[in-house]
Design an enzyme around this catalytic site. Structure first.
Site, PDB file in Angstrom:
ATOM      1  N   SER A 184       3.279  -4.905   2.397  1.00 17.07           N
ATOM      2  CA  SER A 184       4.635  -4.473   2.087  1.00 17.07           C
ATOM      3  C   SER A 184       5.189  -3.653   3.263  1.00 17.07           C
ATOM      4  CB  SER A 184       4.564  -3.677   0.788  1.00 17.07           C
ATOM      5  OG  SER A 184       5.764  -3.670   0.126  1.00 17.07           O
ATOM      6  N   ASP A 436       6.499 -14.349  -4.010  1.00 24.68           N
ATOM      7  CA  ASP A 436       6.919 -12.970  -3.758  1.00 24.68           C
ATOM      8  C   ASP A 436       8.330 -12.921  -3.189  1.00 24.68           C
ATOM      9  OD1 ASP A 436       7.088 -10.295  -3.158  1.00 24.68           O
ATOM     10  OD2 ASP A 436       5.759 -10.401  -1.397  1.00 24.68           O
ATOM     11  N   HIS A 461       3.082 -10.577  -4.493  1.00 26.53           N
ATOM     12  CA  HIS A 461       3.148  -9.546  -3.445  1.00 26.53           C
ATOM     13  C   HIS A 461       1.745  -9.184  -2.936  1.00 26.53           C
ATOM     14  CE1 HIS A 461       5.614  -6.869  -1.173  1.00 26.53           C
ATOM     15  NE2 HIS A 461       5.276  -5.761  -1.773  1.00 26.53           N
TER      16      HIS A 461
END
Ligand SMILES: *[C@@H]1O[C@H](CO)[C@@H](O)[C@H](O)[C@H]1NC(C)=O
Ligand SMILES: *[C@@H]1O[C@H](CO)[C@@H](O)[C@H](O)[C@H]1NC(C)=O
Ligand SMILES: *[C@@H]1O[C@H](CO)[C@@H](O)[C@H](O)[C@H]1NC(C)=O
Ligand SMILES: *[C@@H]1O[C@H](CO)[C@@H](O)[C@H](O)[C@H]1NC(C)=O
Length: 499
Positions: A184, A436, A461
């Site tokens: 991320s 994602d 994710h």
């Protein structure tokens, strides 16, 4: 959703406070959710007994780039040398993102899974202004002056200074090659760390890192299209049901009776009373759909609440009749969101502020989104299942100024990190999950022999950074083995000093 911080107005009722946020501020909103998703995962892979590490603190300069502010702070970092083969064994270095570093340590099972095979030491460094690593202590968030040092550049400098110190003072580590890993925003940091400090890290694994979710590098509506496709694929009528629900909510919200009906039907903790409440409610629903896309994992996992395997498929079982009447459709929507908030059956009522609880981690990201991390998002309601919403930088900027006393600089990230023009860099793997929404801003095609893109079609994710699981799809196993192969290659290159 949301914006936390940005444009948030606390209503006066304690306990029943509605957080009003400007729905234009999708970027801060979803970015905030991003940290919470990663951060609140409790589940640790069964193949591992659980992380065992030592905690340390390192004295950092508050300002690495100027010489007037001379204050320092303690940066927290965690070290596990259980499997380290010294001298010279590699170091896997997690570039901490927006949250308490122990959460990332506990939830990055991949690093723990490969440590033994690679004879690697694991180091997890906390990002400044998160967890315990607070410049100016309690004053960190008190005003724009104390927040001024919350930038990705300062955080990367922290990592570089820490690593130089760590290698110099750890017996046997002087010649240890270091590889950066992150997911991320942490994945963005891992990639940027390799780009800016190629002498400090020999390579980077950047998982679900949306380094192109800036300016117009990618279309602003792709993010919501990915979410929509997940729902479309997971059951007939599913995405259409969500798309049709917004108008149904708007029709119900026209009358006081309708508001009352909505509040009851959704078992809301606090009844909807105003237009603003309805906007918050719709924002909270949108965020729920986005969150489900981020955590659409093939096995049960635990976030706000425990979730079943492939949660969107479970949600879609309730969303088969997009054409039913308003009340029936909204009852279905309620059942569907309950999968996310009440899977165990012990949630007494649904709290539309719940996803936006103002923890410091959320606040920090809200500030970052209002300064450097300006991510444009938009939806059109046609190619996606959300209410149409354009991206309005001026309105976003005004909200940021109200909340933080600063204005965003939308093109700075592209200037400082190169935007799409990064082919002169090397040794980075960008992995993205096809499910994602953050893959929209990710690097999905290889840029050179050593800037590789890996796509995990069945991945949500940063699935690749999670622990091994018996239900992992083959695509993530392949991604992980490619990542290990390249890490070994980079380490070997560093040892011989040759490509
Ligand atoms: C709803 O959640 C918010 C934020 O976590 C909290 O402050 C508030 O007390 C909650 N309200 C109710 C009625 O549970
Ligand atoms: C991380 O794991 C450690 C050890 O199992 C545990 O003590 C700690 O509470 C966990 N941290 C979080 C934030 O879950
Ligand atoms: C959660 O589930 C339980 C058990 O089915 C139910 O009694 C409760 O009303 C549900 N909560 C909400 C908010 O719907
Ligand atoms: C990338 O940078 C190089 C060197 O400055 C320049 O020649 C090239 O035009 C740039 N490419 C793009 C796509 O901006």
């Amino acid at each position: 959703m949301v914006s936390l911080g940005v444009g948030r107005v606390m209503a006066s009722l304690p306990g029943c406070a509605f957080l009003a946020w400007n729905l234009l501020l999708l970027s801060a909103a979803h970015s905030v959710r991003l940290s919470r998703q990663f951060g609140s995962a409790q589940q640790y892979g069964s193949s591992n007994p659980g992380p065992s590490y030592e905690t340390y603190y390192f004295t950092q300069q508050v300002d690495h780039f100027g010489f007037y502010e001379d204050a320092t702070f303690k940066q927290r970092y965690l070290v596990s040398d259980t499997y380290w083969r010294k001298p010279g064994g590699p170091i896997l270095f997690y570039t901490g993102n927006e949250g308490d570093i122990t959460l990332f340590c506990n939830n990055t099972g991949f690093m723990w899974d490969v440590a033994e095979e690679m004879g690697a030491m694991l180091v997890f460094a906390e990002h400044r202004y998160y967890g315990e690593s607070m410049p100016f202590g309690d004053l960190a968030f008190s005003d724009p002056k104390h927040l001024n040092y919350l930038t990705s550049e300062q955080a990367l400098a922290d990592f570089a200074v820490l690593l130089r110190y760590f290698k110099a003072t750890t017996e046997g580590a002087q010649n240890s090659p270091v590889i950066a890993l992150g997911g991320s925003y942490g994945g963005m940091l891992a990639a940027w760390f390799r780009m800016k400090y190629p002498d400090v890290v020999v390579g980077a694994i950047a998982s679900s890192a949306p380094i192109w979710q800036f300016e117009d590098l990618v279309p602003c509506n792709e993010y919501y299209q990915v979410v929509t496709n997940d729902f479309k694929k997971s059951g007939p009528g599913c995405s259409e049901s969500v798309r049709n629900s917004w108008a149904a909510i708007n029709r119900m919200a026209e009358t006081t009776d309708g508001l009352q009906w909505l509040s009851n039907a959704f078992h809301l903790c606090c009844p909807l009373k105003s237009k603003e409440d309805v906007a918050v409610f719709k924002g909270w629903l949108s965020e729920t759909w986005v969150s489900l896309a981020m955590v659409d994992y093939p096995y049960p996992a635990s976030f706000l609440e425990p979730l079943p395997a492939w949660p969107i498929q479970v949600v879609c079982k309730f969303l088969k009749d997009p054409k039913s009447g308003d009340k029936d459709l909204l009852q279905d929507i309620f059942q569907a969101v309950n999968v996310y908030y009440n899977y165990t059956g012990d949630t007494p009522c649904l709290n539309t502020s719940q996803t936006a609880s103002g923890s410091l981690g959320d606040l920090g990201w809200s500030y970052q989104a209002c300064t450097e991390m300006v991510m444009p998002f938009c939806s059109d309601g046609v190619s996606d299942m959300f209410e149409p919403q354009s991206w309005d930088l001026q309105a976003f900027s005004d909200e940021c100024y109200k909340q933080w006393g600063v204005r965003p600089r939308g093109s700075w990230v592209t200037t400082v990190y190169g935007g799409k023009n990064i082919s002169s860099h090397s040794n980075i793997i960008f992995s993205n999950g096809g499910l994602d929404p953050w893959s929209a801003g990710g690097v999905k095609e290889s840029l050179s022999d050593s800037l590789l893109a890996v796509l995990i079609p069945e991945g949500a994710h940063h699935l690749d950074l999670r622990s091994n699981n018996a239900d992992d799809p083959k695509s993530v196993l392949l991604a992980r083995s490619l990542e290990v192969e390249y890490m070994k290659k980079w380490i070997a290159q560093a040892r011989t000093g040759r490509d």
